[in-house]
Design a protein around this motif. Structure first.
Motif, PDB file in Angstrom:
ATOM      1  N   UNK A 431       0.858  -1.038   0.007  1.00  0.00           N
ATOM      2  CA  UNK A 431      -0.078   0.032  -0.119  1.00  0.00           C
ATOM      3  C   UNK A 431       0.934   1.208  -0.046  1.00  0.00           C
ATOM      4  N   UNK A 432       0.305   2.273  -0.597  1.00  0.00           N
ATOM      5  CA  UNK A 432       1.125   3.561  -0.404  1.00  0.00           C
ATOM      6  C   UNK A 432       0.229   4.477   0.413  1.00  0.00           C
ATOM      7  N   UNK A 433       0.818   5.388   1.463  1.00  0.00           N
ATOM      8  CA  UNK A 433       0.241   6.145   2.362  1.00  0.00           C
ATOM      9  C   UNK A 433       1.196   7.330   2.657  1.00  0.00           C
ATOM     10  N   UNK A 434       0.720   8.375   2.116  1.00  0.00           N
ATOM     11  CA  UNK A 434       1.424   9.660   2.543  1.00  0.00           C
ATOM     12  C   UNK A 434       2.933   9.670   1.690  1.00  0.00           C
ATOM     13  N   UNK A 435       3.060   9.103   0.565  1.00  0.00           N
ATOM     14  CA  UNK A 435       4.008   9.217  -0.333  1.00  0.00           C
ATOM     15  C   UNK A 435       5.246   8.122   0.251  1.00  0.00           C
ATOM     16  N   UNK A 436       4.632   7.052   1.039  1.00  0.00           N
ATOM     17  CA  UNK A 436       5.526   6.030   1.579  1.00  0.00           C
ATOM     18  C   UNK A 436       5.127   4.712   1.118  1.00  0.00           C
ATOM     19  N   UNK A 437       5.573   3.689   0.807  1.00  0.00           N
ATOM     20  CA  UNK A 437       5.477   2.459   0.464  1.00  0.00           C
ATOM     21  C   UNK A 437       5.352   1.621   1.794  1.00  0.00           C
ATOM     22  N   UNK A 438       4.077   1.001   2.251  1.00  0.00           N
ATOM     23  CA  UNK A 438       4.066   0.239   3.391  1.00  0.00           C
ATOM     24  C   UNK A 438       3.898  -1.004   2.758  1.00  0.00           C
ATOM     25  N   UNK A 439       4.183  -2.158   3.681  1.00  0.00           N
ATOM     26  CA  UNK A 439       4.149  -3.524   3.454  1.00  0.00           C
ATOM     27  C   UNK A 439       4.030  -4.228   4.452  1.00  0.00           C
ATOM     28  N   UNK A 440       2.503  -4.955   4.419  1.00  0.00           N
ATOM     29  CA  UNK A 440       2.101  -5.705   5.398  1.00  0.00           C
ATOM     30  C   UNK A 440       2.306  -7.097   5.298  1.00  0.00           C
TER      31      UNK A 440
END
Length: 502
Positions: A431-440
């Motif tokens: 996912x991408x939130x607030x310009x950052x790539x998040x990986x769950x």
């Protein structure tokens, strides 16, 4: 600004006609540059019973501006309807299939050219020239305009764009501003622009260019033993609408040929040529750097595997079971890092396709884990492409969690259930939130699970401490919980470094 594929939906043309228009627009920047004029393409509107009876039967589908002179239209004009006078000229040209140049209005000259395919006009191309701001005409301008008129005539005859065009010269395809050569039907140079003359001089030709045979100039510059592209003779004589590249010592020239036709017969050719020596030099440097980086990753992988093998050998010489287990664990962790470097050494990308790494990692980790159960594994979702440092951290985390799930979750074969089938599932969600790539990521097993009263025991081992340290470095969080009817689920979320597209 509308795209051509969107505006074509409004036309009444068939699929073959639409393809012809796409090919024309894909190549008409050359025409705009040679004619020092804006080009617009007008198409007839699809007529239907539901349409507006007052709507114009024409619309402007595409527009090209020259890079060799002033622009006629400064704003986006695609999608506009014509004036009553322009509509009259468009209809006349489409019906007659003949080019028309109306009387000049002020400082504006326009030329209407039918776009013909298979002997039938399907659209109208209009050339717009601003006479007030037009370049002062010299030898280059006169020759460019003559060549452009030949190409406009070919459009009206249905001879341009050409069938079976295969340039294939890749990066560095020449443009009008790079160099123009006009050949006679016999392959003799009739005209060469200053940039083209300079390019031929760099090939080693010191005599007059006009009147020379282009094939002889190029042949004389080739290094003995050079492998010649089979398309080169056809391009150098202007017999085929193809492209080729010439390498003569330190000089690289790309050439593109456009045969000039009249009445179905070839009367000459237009050649565009460009000196791409610097581009090719940079490409060679890049390939050399990529090969070096791949070799470095390959050697790092080999060194890590060697160290892991040495640790295994050393462990066999020890009598202390705990010491043997510690060395075996160290070797396994080194092998995990080596897997990432092995992946990097196999491709040209500076990023890692972690989906492939995850599958291989799960298989290897399950094989080396000491358990009596035969554990199946699966990966759900996608990790995507990761930077090497993120991939190394994530590989270590996954290896530790999966090894822990297999070794402790399936001790003595796992829960006592006749239908029990040991498995470890790894799920990933990007996912991408607030310009950052998040990986769950979730690592779930259906083993024994940990005792609810002693959750801290699960987090007390060295492997778990390594996991938490790596997740902290990735600015992430991790949680453990027992699942029903049995098993453990570990979920962690990390923030990836920078862009991760492949």
């Amino acid at each position: 600004m509308a795209f051509l594929r969107e505006t074509l939906d409004r036309s009444s043309m068939s699929g073959a006609d639409v393809d012809w228009v796409h090919r024309l627009v894909g190549d008409w920047q050359m025409l705009a540059d040679l004619s020092f004029a804006d080009l617009t393409l007008w198409l007839p509107v699809q007529q239907d019973d539901q349409g507006d009876p007052d709507a114009s039967p024409w619309f402007l589908a595409a527009h090209a501006r020259p890079s060799t002179g002033p622009n006629f239209y400064h704003d986006d004009v695609i999608g506009q309807a014509p004036s009553a006078e322009r509509q009259s000229w468009l209809s006349q040209v489409l019906a007659s299939g003949r080019s028309v140049t109306p009387e000049e209005v002020g400082y504006v000259r326009e030329q209407y050219v039918p776009v013909v395919r298979a002997g039938r006009p399907i659209a109208v191309l209009v050339r717009h020239t601003d006479l007030q701001n037009m370049r002062q005409q010299g030898g280059l301008e006169v020759n460019y305009l003559q060549i452009s008129q030949q190409l406009f005539s070919m459009i009206g005859e249905g001879a341009f764009p050409m069938d079976n065009v295969a340039t294939g010269v890749g990066r560095g395809t020449p443009r009008v501003g790079d160099g123009v050569v006009r050949l006679t039907a016999e392959g003799v140079i009739d005209y060469a622009s200053p940039n083209a003359v300079s390019a031929l001089r760099r090939l080693g030709h010191t005599d007059h260019v006009s009147g020379a045979d282009l094939s002889e100039i190029v042949t004389a510059s080739l290094v003995p033993g050079t492998t010649v592209d089979e398309t080169m003779p056809l391009v150098l004589t202007g017999r085929a609408p193809w492209g080729t590249e010439i390498e003569a010592g330190a000089i690289n020239l790309t050439m593109r040929s456009v045969p000039l036709m009249r009445g179905g017969a070839r009367v000459g050719a237009l050649l565009l040529l460009r000196d791409v020596s610097e581009i090719r030099r940079r490409e060679r440097e890049l390939l050399s750097k990529e090969a070096t980086i791949r070799e470095i990753h390959h050697r790092v992988k080999n060194n890590l595997q060697t160290v892991a093998a040495l640790l295994r050998l050393q462990s066999r010489r020890l009598d202390d079971p705990k010491a043997q287990e510690a060395l075996a664990e160290a070797g396994r962790r080194l092998a995990t890092v080596a897997l990432v470097h092995e992946t990097l050494s196999e491709g040209f990308s500076e990023r890692v396709d972690f989906d492939d790494v995850a599958v291989r990692l799960l298989r290897a980790t399950v094989e080396v884990a000491s358990t009596q159960a035969v554990v199946t594994t699966a990966v759900e979702g996608s990790f995507g492409w990761l930077r090497p440092e993120d991939a190394t951290h994530l590989a270590m985390i996954l290896a530790e969690l999966v090894h822990n799930a297999v070794e402790h979750g399936f001790e003595e074969g796992g829960p006592r259930d006749p239908d029990f089938s040991p498995e470890v599932l790894v799920g990933a969600h990007r996912d991408r939130q607030q310009g950052q790539d998040l990986l769950e990521v979730t690592v779930r097993d259906n083993g024994h699970g940990f005792a609810p009263a002693e959750p801290g025991v699960v987090r007390s081992g060295l492997g778990t401490q390594i996991v938490e340290a790596l997740i902290t470095d990735l600015r992430g969080e991790i949680t453990w919980k027992t699942t029903e009817p049995h098993g453990t689920a570990v979920r962690f979320t990390v923030r990836l470094r920078g862009p991760s597209t492949g």
